[in-house]
Design a protein around this motif. Structure first.
Motif, mmCIF file in Angstrom:
data_model
loop_
_atom_site.group_PDB
_atom_site.id
_atom_site.type_symbol
_atom_site.label_atom_id
_atom_site.label_comp_id
_atom_site.label_asym_id
_atom_site.label_seq_id
_atom_site.Cartn_x
_atom_site.Cartn_y
_atom_site.Cartn_z
ATOM 1 N N ASN A 199 -30.967 1.718 11.547
ATOM 2 C CA ASN A 199 -29.628 2.052 12.014
ATOM 3 C C ASN A 199 -29.412 3.570 12.055
ATOM 4 O O ASN A 199 -29.788 4.280 11.140
ATOM 5 N N ILE A 200 -28.745 4.007 13.119
ATOM 6 C CA ILE A 200 -28.407 5.431 13.240
ATOM 7 C C ILE A 200 -27.008 5.685 12.696
ATOM 8 O O ILE A 200 -26.790 6.619 11.931
ATOM 9 N N LEU A 201 -26.058 4.850 13.090
ATOM 10 C CA LEU A 201 -24.663 5.061 12.695
ATOM 11 C C LEU A 201 -24.396 4.467 11.321
ATOM 12 O O LEU A 201 -24.648 3.290 11.078
ATOM 13 N N ASN A 202 -23.883 5.288 10.435
ATOM 14 C CA ASN A 202 -23.475 4.849 9.105
ATOM 15 C C ASN A 202 -22.436 5.834 8.569
ATOM 16 O O ASN A 202 -22.052 6.780 9.245
ATOM 17 N N ARG A 203 -22.001 5.653 7.380
ATOM 18 C CA ARG A 203 -20.964 6.508 6.792
ATOM 19 C C ARG A 203 -21.430 7.952 6.691
ATOM 20 O O ARG A 203 -20.672 8.890 6.920
ATOM 21 N N SER A 204 -22.674 8.149 6.354
ATOM 22 C CA SER A 204 -23.191 9.514 6.236
ATOM 23 C C SER A 204 -23.214 10.222 7.587
ATOM 24 O O SER A 204 -22.974 11.424 7.664
ATOM 25 N N PHE A 205 -23.502 9.492 8.659
ATOM 26 C CA PHE A 205 -23.484 10.068 9.999
ATOM 27 C C PHE A 205 -22.114 10.662 10.277
ATOM 28 O O PHE A 205 -21.993 11.774 10.777
ATOM 29 N N TRP A 206 -21.076 9.922 9.929
ATOM 30 C CA TRP A 206 -19.691 10.388 10.122
ATOM 31 C C TRP A 206 -19.431 11.654 9.304
ATOM 32 O O TRP A 206 -18.898 12.635 9.804
ATOM 33 N N VAL A 209 -12.417 17.088 21.444
ATOM 34 C CA VAL A 209 -13.693 17.147 22.164
ATOM 35 C C VAL A 209 -14.856 17.601 21.277
ATOM 36 O O VAL A 209 -15.971 17.076 21.383
ATOM 37 N N THR A 210 -14.624 18.550 20.395
ATOM 38 C CA THR A 210 -15.699 19.112 19.579
ATOM 39 C C THR A 210 -16.406 18.057 18.725
ATOM 40 O O THR A 210 -17.637 17.968 18.765
ATOM 41 N N PRO A 211 -15.696 17.222 17.950
ATOM 42 C CA PRO A 211 -16.419 16.215 17.167
ATOM 43 C C PRO A 211 -17.110 15.160 18.030
ATOM 44 O O PRO A 211 -18.156 14.641 17.641
ATOM 45 N N ILE A 212 -16.541 14.866 19.196
ATOM 46 C CA ILE A 212 -17.174 13.880 20.083
ATOM 47 C C ILE A 212 -18.513 14.414 20.576
ATOM 48 O O ILE A 212 -19.523 13.699 20.561
ATOM 49 N N ILE A 213 -18.538 15.666 21.002
ATOM 50 C CA ILE A 213 -19.794 16.266 21.472
ATOM 51 C C ILE A 213 -20.816 16.322 20.338
ATOM 52 O O ILE A 213 -21.993 16.020 20.527
ATOM 53 N N SER A 214 -20.378 16.678 19.143
ATOM 54 C CA SER A 214 -21.272 16.724 17.991
ATOM 55 C C SER A 214 -21.861 15.344 17.701
ATOM 56 O O SER A 214 -23.061 15.213 17.461
ATOM 57 N N ALA A 215 -21.038 14.314 17.738
ATOM 58 C CA ALA A 215 -21.511 12.953 17.462
ATOM 59 C C ALA A 215 -22.506 12.486 18.524
ATOM 60 O O ALA A 215 -23.544 11.900 18.191
ATOM 61 N N VAL A 216 -22.196 12.749 19.775
ATOM 62 C CA VAL A 216 -23.091 12.324 20.858
ATOM 63 C C VAL A 216 -24.431 13.055 20.770
ATOM 64 O O VAL A 216 -25.496 12.435 20.885
ATOM 65 N N LEU A 217 -24.389 14.367 20.551
ATOM 66 C CA LEU A 217 -25.632 15.132 20.413
ATOM 67 C C LEU A 217 -26.457 14.654 19.219
ATOM 68 O O LEU A 217 -27.676 14.479 19.323
ATOM 69 N N ALA A 218 -25.797 14.442 18.078
ATOM 70 C CA ALA A 218 -26.506 13.978 16.886
ATOM 71 C C ALA A 218 -27.119 12.604 17.123
ATOM 72 O O ALA A 218 -28.259 12.344 16.724
ATOM 73 N N TYR A 219 -26.375 11.737 17.787
ATOM 74 C CA TYR A 219 -26.888 10.392 18.072
ATOM 75 C C TYR A 219 -28.118 10.464 18.977
ATOM 76 O O TYR A 219 -29.140 9.836 18.715
#
Length: 166
Positions: A15-22, A87-97
């Protein structure tokens, strides 16, 4: 957790998405990734009120506590700052994913307690490859500053001119 306990590498976890990812990628420096805004206030701001707010909030912001900025800037009910705030956290999440999906960043396997300082949380987020996560956090902090810069510059200029007028 079973995969990690069985000796699976952090790059092979299911799994990629978890609490730590957030915690590590999305709310870096608090909601809206305001750490870039805080650094702009501290180092770029001309108005006394924003420089003072930057000084007062930098330590808390590094630990993900950004209420001084949320309510002191204020970001609450500020339609001008809503674009970088969302927008900033969305871009960060997408890039990290995406970087995790193509195995440049490892999958995060440790639970990161709230309040863990930025960059340190990257190092302790996984048993192997934590330096990559910390490096990505540094890049995202700089990106956050770039995203907030044009919006902050206009508001800072207005506040500075008001201070000069008073």
């Amino acid at each position: 957790m079973d995969a990690l306990n069985s000796g699976t590498s952090a790059y092979e976890l299911p799994n990629i998405l978890n609490r730590s990812f957030w915690s590590v990628y999305v709310i870096l420096g608090g909601s809206g990734m305001t750490i870039g805004l805080c650094l702009l206030m501290l180092f770029v701001g001309k108005s006394k009120q924003y420089k003072t707010l930057g000084k007062l909030s930098i330590v808390a912001n590094l630990c993900g506590i950004n209420e001084p900025i949320i309510f002191g800037f204020p970001l609450v009910l500020n339609p001008f700052m809503i674009v970088p705030f969302i927008v900033t956290p969305i871009i960060s999440a997408v890039l990290a994913y995406l970087l995790t999906l193509i195995d440049i960043l490892p999958r995060l396997s440790y639970i990161i307690p709230l309040g863990t300082p930025v960059i340190m949380s990257g190092f302790i987020s996984t048993p192997d490859g934590g330096w990559k996560v910390a490096l990505f956090q540094i890049v995202m902090i700089l990106f956050s500053g770039v995203m907030y810069y044009p919006f902050f510059k206009m508001l800072d200029k207005k506040a500075y001119q008001e201070e000069l007028g008073n």
